[in-house]
Design a protein around this motif. Structure first.
Motif, PDB file in Angstrom:
ATOM      1  N   ARG A  74       0.758  -1.229  -0.055  1.00  0.00           N
ATOM      2  CA  ARG A  74       0.180  -0.159  -0.173  1.00  0.00           C
ATOM      3  C   ARG A  74       0.772   1.096  -0.130  1.00  0.00           C
ATOM      4  NH1 ARG A  74      -0.870   2.898   4.301  1.00  0.00           N
ATOM      5  NH2 ARG A  74      -0.197   1.132   5.513  1.00  0.00           N
ATOM      6  N   LYS A  75       1.921   1.166   0.859  1.00  0.00           N
ATOM      7  CA  LYS A  75       2.492   2.393   0.784  1.00  0.00           C
ATOM      8  C   LYS A  75       3.500   2.726  -0.443  1.00  0.00           C
ATOM      9  CE  LYS A  75       4.063   1.273   5.673  1.00  0.00           C
ATOM     10  NZ  LYS A  75       5.169   0.696   6.464  1.00  0.00           N
ATOM     11  N   ALA A  76       3.603   1.714  -1.245  1.00  0.00           N
ATOM     12  CA  ALA A  76       4.243   2.044  -2.618  1.00  0.00           C
ATOM     13  C   ALA A  76       3.284   2.132  -3.678  1.00  0.00           C
ATOM     14  CB  ALA A  76       5.309   0.834  -2.860  1.00  0.00           C
ATOM     15  N   SER A  77       1.930   2.683  -3.503  1.00  0.00           N
ATOM     16  CA  SER A  77       0.889   2.621  -4.402  1.00  0.00           C
ATOM     17  C   SER A  77       1.229   3.543  -5.528  1.00  0.00           C
ATOM     18  CB  SER A  77      -0.158   3.135  -3.701  1.00  0.00           C
ATOM     19  OG  SER A  77       0.075   4.486  -3.148  1.00  0.00           O
ATOM     20  N   THR A  78       2.250   4.331  -5.655  1.00  0.00           N
ATOM     21  CA  THR A  78       2.454   5.181  -6.707  1.00  0.00           C
ATOM     22  C   THR A  78       3.210   4.387  -7.784  1.00  0.00           C
ATOM     23  OG1 THR A  78       4.373   5.905  -5.942  1.00  0.00           O
ATOM     24  CG2 THR A  78       2.740   7.119  -5.589  1.00  0.00           C
ATOM     25  N   GLY A  79       3.845   3.187  -7.514  1.00  0.00           N
ATOM     26  CA  GLY A  79       4.283   2.169  -8.292  1.00  0.00           C
ATOM     27  C   GLY A  79       5.845   2.889  -8.947  1.00  0.00           C
ATOM     28  N   GLU A  80       6.374   3.879  -8.183  1.00  0.00           N
ATOM     29  CA  GLU A  80       7.602   4.352  -8.698  1.00  0.00           C
ATOM     30  C   GLU A  80       8.603   3.501  -8.093  1.00  0.00           C
ATOM     31  OE1 GLU A  80      10.341   8.188  -7.735  1.00  0.00           O
ATOM     32  OE2 GLU A  80       8.672   7.882  -6.257  1.00  0.00           O
ATOM     33  N   LEU A  81       8.514   2.951  -6.906  1.00  0.00           N
ATOM     34  CA  LEU A  81       9.616   1.837  -6.530  1.00  0.00           C
ATOM     35  C   LEU A  81       9.485   0.494  -7.562  1.00  0.00           C
ATOM     36  CD1 LEU A  81      11.641   0.722  -4.644  1.00  0.00           C
ATOM     37  CD2 LEU A  81       9.722  -0.223  -3.336  1.00  0.00           C
ATOM     38  N   ALA A  82       8.530   0.086  -7.844  1.00  0.00           N
ATOM     39  CA  ALA A  82       8.351  -1.178  -8.769  1.00  0.00           C
ATOM     40  C   ALA A  82       9.091  -0.766 -10.171  1.00  0.00           C
ATOM     41  CB  ALA A  82       7.148  -1.515  -8.810  1.00  0.00           C
ATOM     42  N   ALA A  83       8.782   0.499 -10.385  1.00  0.00           N
ATOM     43  CA  ALA A  83       9.135   1.005 -11.697  1.00  0.00           C
ATOM     44  C   ALA A  83      10.693   1.181 -11.909  1.00  0.00           C
ATOM     45  CB  ALA A  83       8.480   2.212 -12.389  1.00  0.00           C
ATOM     46  N   ASN A  84      11.309   1.331 -10.757  1.00  0.00           N
ATOM     47  CA  ASN A  84      12.787   1.797 -10.793  1.00  0.00           C
ATOM     48  C   ASN A  84      13.775   0.783 -10.266  1.00  0.00           C
ATOM     49  OD1 ASN A  84      13.142   4.694 -11.470  1.00  0.00           O
ATOM     50  ND2 ASN A  84      11.390   4.689 -10.230  1.00  0.00           N
ATOM     51  N   ARG A 142      13.954   6.868  -3.100  1.00  0.00           N
ATOM     52  CA  ARG A 142      14.068   7.154  -1.510  1.00  0.00           C
ATOM     53  C   ARG A 142      13.079   6.132  -0.828  1.00  0.00           C
ATOM     54  NH1 ARG A 142      14.418  12.037   1.581  1.00  0.00           N
ATOM     55  NH2 ARG A 142      12.495  11.238   2.619  1.00  0.00           N
ATOM     56  N   GLN A 143      12.012   5.847  -1.452  1.00  0.00           N
ATOM     57  CA  GLN A 143      11.080   4.818  -0.665  1.00  0.00           C
ATOM     58  C   GLN A 143      11.506   3.577  -0.802  1.00  0.00           C
ATOM     59  OE1 GLN A 143       7.818   3.861  -4.312  1.00  0.00           O
ATOM     60  NE2 GLN A 143       7.271   5.566  -3.036  1.00  0.00           N
ATOM     61  N   ALA A 144      12.599   3.022  -1.657  1.00  0.00           N
ATOM     62  CA  ALA A 144      13.114   1.994  -1.497  1.00  0.00           C
ATOM     63  C   ALA A 144      13.536   1.545  -0.155  1.00  0.00           C
ATOM     64  CB  ALA A 144      14.177   1.770  -2.687  1.00  0.00           C
ATOM     65  N   PHE A 145      14.442   2.576   0.526  1.00  0.00           N
ATOM     66  CA  PHE A 145      14.969   2.343   1.636  1.00  0.00           C
ATOM     67  C   PHE A 145      13.779   2.435   2.798  1.00  0.00           C
ATOM     68  CE2 PHE A 145      16.572   4.175   5.567  1.00  0.00           C
ATOM     69  CZ  PHE A 145      17.591   3.339   6.069  1.00  0.00           C
ATOM     70  N   PHE A 146      13.026   3.344   2.601  1.00  0.00           N
ATOM     71  CA  PHE A 146      11.824   3.539   3.823  1.00  0.00           C
ATOM     72  C   PHE A 146      10.947   2.343   3.850  1.00  0.00           C
ATOM     73  CE2 PHE A 146      13.400   7.962   3.055  1.00  0.00           C
ATOM     74  CZ  PHE A 146      13.821   8.285   4.267  1.00  0.00           C
ATOM     75  N   LEU A 147      10.665   1.795   2.599  1.00  0.00           N
ATOM     76  CA  LEU A 147       9.819   0.631   2.631  1.00  0.00           C
ATOM     77  C   LEU A 147      10.435  -0.543   3.164  1.00  0.00           C
ATOM     78  CD1 LEU A 147       6.798  -0.197   1.962  1.00  0.00           C
ATOM     79  CD2 LEU A 147       7.981  -0.776  -0.422  1.00  0.00           C
ATOM     80  N   GLU A 148      11.917  -0.616   2.862  1.00  0.00           N
ATOM     81  CA  GLU A 148      12.677  -1.865   3.368  1.00  0.00           C
ATOM     82  C   GLU A 148      12.633  -1.790   4.709  1.00  0.00           C
ATOM     83  OE1 GLU A 148      14.385  -5.612   2.872  1.00  0.00           O
ATOM     84  OE2 GLU A 148      13.259  -4.576   1.194  1.00  0.00           O
ATOM     85  N   TYR A 149      13.103  -0.581   5.197  1.00  0.00           N
ATOM     86  CA  TYR A 149      13.570  -0.592   6.725  1.00  0.00           C
ATOM     87  C   TYR A 149      12.660   0.132   7.536  1.00  0.00           C
ATOM     88  CZ  TYR A 149      18.023  -2.265   5.074  1.00  0.00           C
ATOM     89  OH  TYR A 149      18.923  -3.048   4.058  1.00  0.00           O
ATOM     90  N   ASN A 153       7.972   7.995  10.082  1.00  0.00           N
ATOM     91  CA  ASN A 153       6.666   8.745   9.331  1.00  0.00           C
ATOM     92  C   ASN A 153       6.161   7.640   8.647  1.00  0.00           C
ATOM     93  OD1 ASN A 153       7.624  11.231  10.070  1.00  0.00           O
ATOM     94  ND2 ASN A 153       8.645  11.657   8.335  1.00  0.00           N
ATOM     95  N   THR A 154       6.825   6.646   8.083  1.00  0.00           N
ATOM     96  CA  THR A 154       6.227   5.736   7.474  1.00  0.00           C
ATOM     97  C   THR A 154       5.629   4.583   8.162  1.00  0.00           C
ATOM     98  OG1 THR A 154       8.106   4.762   6.472  1.00  0.00           O
ATOM     99  CG2 THR A 154       7.409   6.349   5.139  1.00  0.00           C
ATOM    100  N   GLY A 155       6.171   4.176   9.249  1.00  0.00           N
ATOM    101  CA  GLY A 155       5.759   3.163  10.248  1.00  0.00           C
ATOM    102  C   GLY A 155       6.751   2.012   9.949  1.00  0.00           C
ATOM    103  N   GLY A 156       6.319   0.905  10.346  1.00  0.00           N
ATOM    104  CA  GLY A 156       7.250  -0.258  10.331  1.00  0.00           C
ATOM    105  C   GLY A 156       7.749  -0.565   8.961  1.00  0.00           C
ATOM    106  N   PRO A 157       8.828  -1.418   8.857  1.00  0.00           N
ATOM    107  CA  PRO A 157       9.328  -1.811   7.738  1.00  0.00           C
ATOM    108  C   PRO A 157       8.341  -3.019   6.969  1.00  0.00           C
ATOM    109  CG  PRO A 157      10.406  -3.019   9.461  1.00  0.00           C
ATOM    110  CD  PRO A 157       9.565  -2.023  10.112  1.00  0.00           C
ATOM    111  N   ASP A 158       8.382  -2.800   5.813  1.00  0.00           N
ATOM    112  CA  ASP A 158       7.586  -3.692   4.723  1.00  0.00           C
ATOM    113  C   ASP A 158       8.773  -3.982   3.774  1.00  0.00           C
ATOM    114  OD1 ASP A 158       5.026  -4.014   5.616  1.00  0.00           O
ATOM    115  OD2 ASP A 158       4.494  -1.924   4.661  1.00  0.00           O
ATOM    116  N   PRO A 159       9.564  -5.152   4.033  1.00  0.00           N
ATOM    117  CA  PRO A 159      10.666  -5.492   2.823  1.00  0.00           C
ATOM    118  C   PRO A 159      10.084  -6.119   1.790  1.00  0.00           C
ATOM    119  CG  PRO A 159      10.817  -6.744   5.250  1.00  0.00           C
ATOM    120  CD  PRO A 159       9.453  -6.100   5.041  1.00  0.00           C
ATOM    121  N   TRP A 160      10.704  -5.611   0.613  1.00  0.00           N
ATOM    122  CA  TRP A 160      10.319  -5.957  -0.503  1.00  0.00           C
ATOM    123  C   TRP A 160      11.409  -6.574  -1.375  1.00  0.00           C
ATOM    124  CZ3 TRP A 160      13.453  -3.609  -4.315  1.00  0.00           C
ATOM    125  CH2 TRP A 160      14.342  -2.603  -3.897  1.00  0.00           C
TER     126      TRP A 160
END
Length: 119
Positions: free
Chosen positions: A51-61, A78-85, A89-96
């Motif tokens: 859900r946090k990566a809903s823009t698709g920017e991470l997946a596209a990059n 940026r969201q690669a790091f924040f989603l992984e760890y 502001n974004t909450g707990g990690p969602d490792p991708w």
């Protein structure tokens, strides 16, 4: 008196060993590249699902690069790091990436053992 030696068996052995070494290298590098591609594809699926990566920017990059003996997978956003760890502001990690990378490393070690050569 003349002495002669037949070295054809040694020549054949040398050729067999050279061929085996090249085949092993080709198998190792092909396995690494194939598994790295699988890791990238699974990481991309993970990034699309969050859900946090809903823009698709991470997946596209998400990128895969490297040499025959080393592969790199990551994303220069940026969201690669924040989603992984995670972050305050974004909450707990969602490792991708770490899950697919761990799975890929285990698969690579199993294949190297099957090939009979662990670098």
């Amino acid at each position: 008196m003349q002495i002669s030696f037949d070295t054809s068996d040694l020549d054949n052995l040398t050729e067999l060993l050279e061929t085996a070494r090249e085949r092993s290298w080709k198998e190792r590098t092909a396995a690494l590249k194939r598994i790295a591609k699988q890791v990238r594809e699974e990481a991309t699926e993970n990034a699309r699902a969050y859900r946090k990566a809903s823009t698709g920017e991470l997946a596209a990059n998400i990128e895969q690069d490297g040499t025959p003996a080393r592969q790199w997978i990551g994303a220069p956003v940026r969201q690669a790091f924040f989603l992984e760890y995670g972050s305050p502001n974004t909450g707990g990690p969602d490792p991708w990436l770490s899950g697919p990378a761990r799975k890929g490393a285990n698969q690579l070690f199993a294949e190297m053992a099957r090939i009979g050569d662990l670098w």
